[in-house]
Every structure is written in C-alpha cells, then in structure tokens.
Write a protein that holds these residues in place. Sequence first.
Motif, mmCIF file in Angstrom:
data_model
loop_
_atom_site.group_PDB
_atom_site.id
_atom_site.type_symbol
_atom_site.label_atom_id
_atom_site.label_comp_id
_atom_site.label_asym_id
_atom_site.label_seq_id
_atom_site.Cartn_x
_atom_site.Cartn_y
_atom_site.Cartn_z
ATOM 1 N N ARG A 1 0.838 -1.209 0.000
ATOM 2 C CA ARG A 1 0.000 0.000 0.000
ATOM 3 C C ARG A 1 0.877 1.264 0.000
ATOM 4 N N VAL A 2 1.920 1.280 0.820
ATOM 5 C CA VAL A 2 2.816 2.440 0.873
ATOM 6 C C VAL A 2 3.489 2.648 -0.475
ATOM 7 N N ARG A 3 3.986 1.570 -1.070
ATOM 8 C CA ARG A 3 4.639 1.689 -2.378
ATOM 9 C C ARG A 3 3.657 2.226 -3.419
ATOM 10 N N GLN A 4 2.412 1.785 -3.336
ATOM 11 C CA GLN A 4 1.396 2.265 -4.271
ATOM 12 C C GLN A 4 1.113 3.751 -4.039
ATOM 13 N N LEU A 5 0.945 4.144 -2.783
ATOM 14 C CA LEU A 5 0.629 5.544 -2.473
ATOM 15 C C LEU A 5 1.772 6.488 -2.848
ATOM 16 N N LEU A 6 3.002 6.058 -2.621
ATOM 17 C CA LEU A 6 4.149 6.914 -2.907
ATOM 18 C C LEU A 6 4.636 6.807 -4.346
ATOM 19 N N GLY A 7 4.313 5.701 -4.991
ATOM 20 C CA GLY A 7 4.772 5.493 -6.363
ATOM 21 C C GLY A 7 6.249 5.155 -6.453
ATOM 22 N N ILE A 8 6.787 4.593 -5.379
ATOM 23 C CA ILE A 8 8.197 4.205 -5.347
ATOM 24 C C ILE A 8 8.332 2.837 -4.687
ATOM 25 N N ASP A 9 9.522 2.276 -4.785
ATOM 26 C CA ASP A 9 9.827 1.004 -4.131
ATOM 27 C C ASP A 9 10.823 1.286 -3.005
ATOM 28 N N PHE A 10 11.189 0.249 -2.275
ATOM 29 C CA PHE A 10 12.186 0.401 -1.227
ATOM 30 C C PHE A 10 13.481 0.923 -1.828
ATOM 31 N N HIS A 11 14.194 1.721 -1.039
ATOM 32 C CA HIS A 11 15.471 2.331 -1.423
ATOM 33 C C HIS A 11 15.300 3.416 -2.480
ATOM 34 N N GLN A 12 14.091 3.931 -2.631
ATOM 35 C CA GLN A 12 13.860 4.998 -3.596
ATOM 36 C C GLN A 12 13.277 6.216 -2.885
ATOM 37 N N THR A 13 13.347 7.342 -3.586
ATOM 38 C CA THR A 13 12.828 8.610 -3.079
ATOM 39 C C THR A 13 11.827 9.150 -4.082
ATOM 40 N N THR A 14 10.753 9.725 -3.569
ATOM 41 C CA THR A 14 9.742 10.296 -4.450
ATOM 42 C C THR A 14 10.358 11.413 -5.289
ATOM 43 N N LEU A 15 9.782 11.650 -6.453
ATOM 44 C CA LEU A 15 10.319 12.656 -7.369
ATOM 45 C C LEU A 15 10.372 14.049 -6.752
ATOM 46 N N ASP A 16 9.442 14.348 -5.844
ATOM 47 C CA ASP A 16 9.450 15.658 -5.194
ATOM 48 C C ASP A 16 10.416 15.721 -4.006
ATOM 49 N N ARG A 17 11.181 14.636 -3.792
ATOM 50 C CA ARG A 17 12.172 14.521 -2.729
ATOM 51 C C ARG A 17 11.549 14.592 -1.337
ATOM 52 N N ALA A 18 10.247 14.313 -1.239
ATOM 53 C CA ALA A 18 9.562 14.384 0.049
ATOM 54 C C ALA A 18 9.829 13.164 0.920
ATOM 55 N N VAL A 19 9.875 11.963 0.319
ATOM 56 C CA VAL A 19 9.942 10.740 1.118
ATOM 57 C C VAL A 19 10.914 9.736 0.516
ATOM 58 N N THR A 20 11.725 9.159 1.387
ATOM 59 C CA THR A 20 12.547 8.009 1.028
ATOM 60 C C THR A 20 11.964 6.821 1.774
ATOM 61 N N LEU A 21 11.761 5.720 1.068
ATOM 62 C CA LEU A 21 11.193 4.510 1.658
ATOM 63 C C LEU A 21 12.298 3.477 1.831
ATOM 64 N N GLU A 22 12.456 3.005 3.070
ATOM 65 C CA GLU A 22 13.513 2.043 3.353
ATOM 66 C C GLU A 22 12.969 0.864 4.150
ATOM 67 N N PRO A 23 13.471 -0.324 3.854
ATOM 68 C CA PRO A 23 13.134 -1.468 4.700
ATOM 69 C C PRO A 23 14.044 -1.468 5.921
ATOM 70 N N VAL A 24 13.548 -2.007 7.007
ATOM 71 C CA VAL A 24 14.375 -2.188 8.192
ATOM 72 C C VAL A 24 14.048 -3.573 8.722
ATOM 73 N N PHE A 25 15.032 -4.235 9.267
ATOM 74 C CA PHE A 25 14.825 -5.621 9.659
ATOM 75 C C PHE A 25 14.781 -5.783 11.166
ATOM 76 N N CYS A 26 13.964 -5.021 11.795
ATOM 77 C CA CYS A 26 13.510 -5.103 13.172
ATOM 78 C C CYS A 26 13.651 -3.751 13.841
ATOM 79 N N LEU A 27 12.541 -3.269 14.333
ATOM 80 C CA LEU A 27 12.510 -2.031 15.102
ATOM 81 C C LEU A 27 12.364 -2.319 16.590
ATOM 82 N N GLY A 28 12.332 -3.600 16.952
ATOM 83 C CA GLY A 28 12.203 -3.966 18.354
ATOM 84 C C GLY A 28 10.794 -3.838 18.892
ATOM 85 N N LEU A 29 9.823 -3.765 18.016
ATOM 86 C CA LEU A 29 8.426 -3.649 18.428
ATOM 87 C C LEU A 29 7.642 -4.902 18.038
ATOM 88 N N CYS A 30 8.263 -6.056 18.163
ATOM 89 C CA CYS A 30 7.652 -7.303 17.705
ATOM 90 C C CYS A 30 6.283 -7.548 18.340
#
Length: 159
Positions: free
Chosen positions: A100-129
């Motif tokens: 859903r996030v990728r669809q809303l932003l129009g980008i994939d992980f490790h990419q930044t929106t064309l307007d430079r507003a958002v970078t989307l990154e994967p993370v492999f645990c935030l400790g909130l399991c």
Amino acid sequence: MNIRVSASDVAERTLGIIRDLKHLEGPMLPILHAIQAEFGYVPEEVKPLIASELNLSRAEVHGVVTFYHEFRDHPAGRHVLKLCRAEACQAMGSDRLADRVRQLLGIDFHQTTLDRAVTLEPVFCLGLCACAPAAMLDGEVYGRVDEHCLSEIMAEVRQ
C-alpha cells in the motif's frame, strides 16, 4: 532546497570527521554515521579518504558501507519512512502495508519520491515485535500500524 557542496568542501569536512573520531577503537562505524549525519548519505568520493586515514583498503570501506542497510549512497528525501520487514511484522500484515505504501508513494524500497519528500527504506527489526507491524518515520516509531495509522503517516509526509 538542494544545496550543492563542492568536492573540496566534502573532502575537508570528511577529513575533520575522521580526525575527530579515528582515535576510537573500531572507528569506522562512528565515522560513517557521522558522515551520513553531515551529508545525508555516504558519498562515494569519501570512501578513499576513509580508507587512507584508517589504513584500510577501499574495498574494506565499501564492504562495510554496503553491508549495513542504514547507510545510503544517495541523499534521502525530507522524510525517511522505514517499514519493518522482520518475521513478526510480516506475520501481522506488513507485506500488505508495504504494498500500500509503495502504491501511495509510487516508489519502491530504497527509492525517493520525485518531489524529494519521502525516502522509503526497509528495516529488519525495530524492536516492536509485540506491537507488529511497525514503522518508523523520521526516527519516531509506530506500532500496530494499520490502514488508519498509515493514512496519518502519509498525510504527515505529504505536508
């Protein structure tokens, strides 16, 4: 606003960071974190400087930068949205949220929106399991992320 920094300024600032931190035991990670904090990413041209100052090969520096997901090789957007991709979050629906996030932003992980507003990154645990699925926006963590929470996050990054 994108401010250009000259190559000599990047080198000078990088050498200052290295000299401030190279006395530490195992200084490469603190140096890389400080460089990323300074420039928003680890520029390719600083790797030979780090290697030379720490008496390492460029391959060793490159290996550390590429091994850790935290380091970027290009500037991030104004906001950095990290979505947890660990097993607990996946079990609680993070794949659907990521789609859903990728669809809303129009980008994939490790990419930044064309307007430079958002970078989307994967993370492999935030400790909130226990509060999965989890996300982090600009250092603020969110647990039990659902469509409603996702809408609020998207509204914040699009302001």
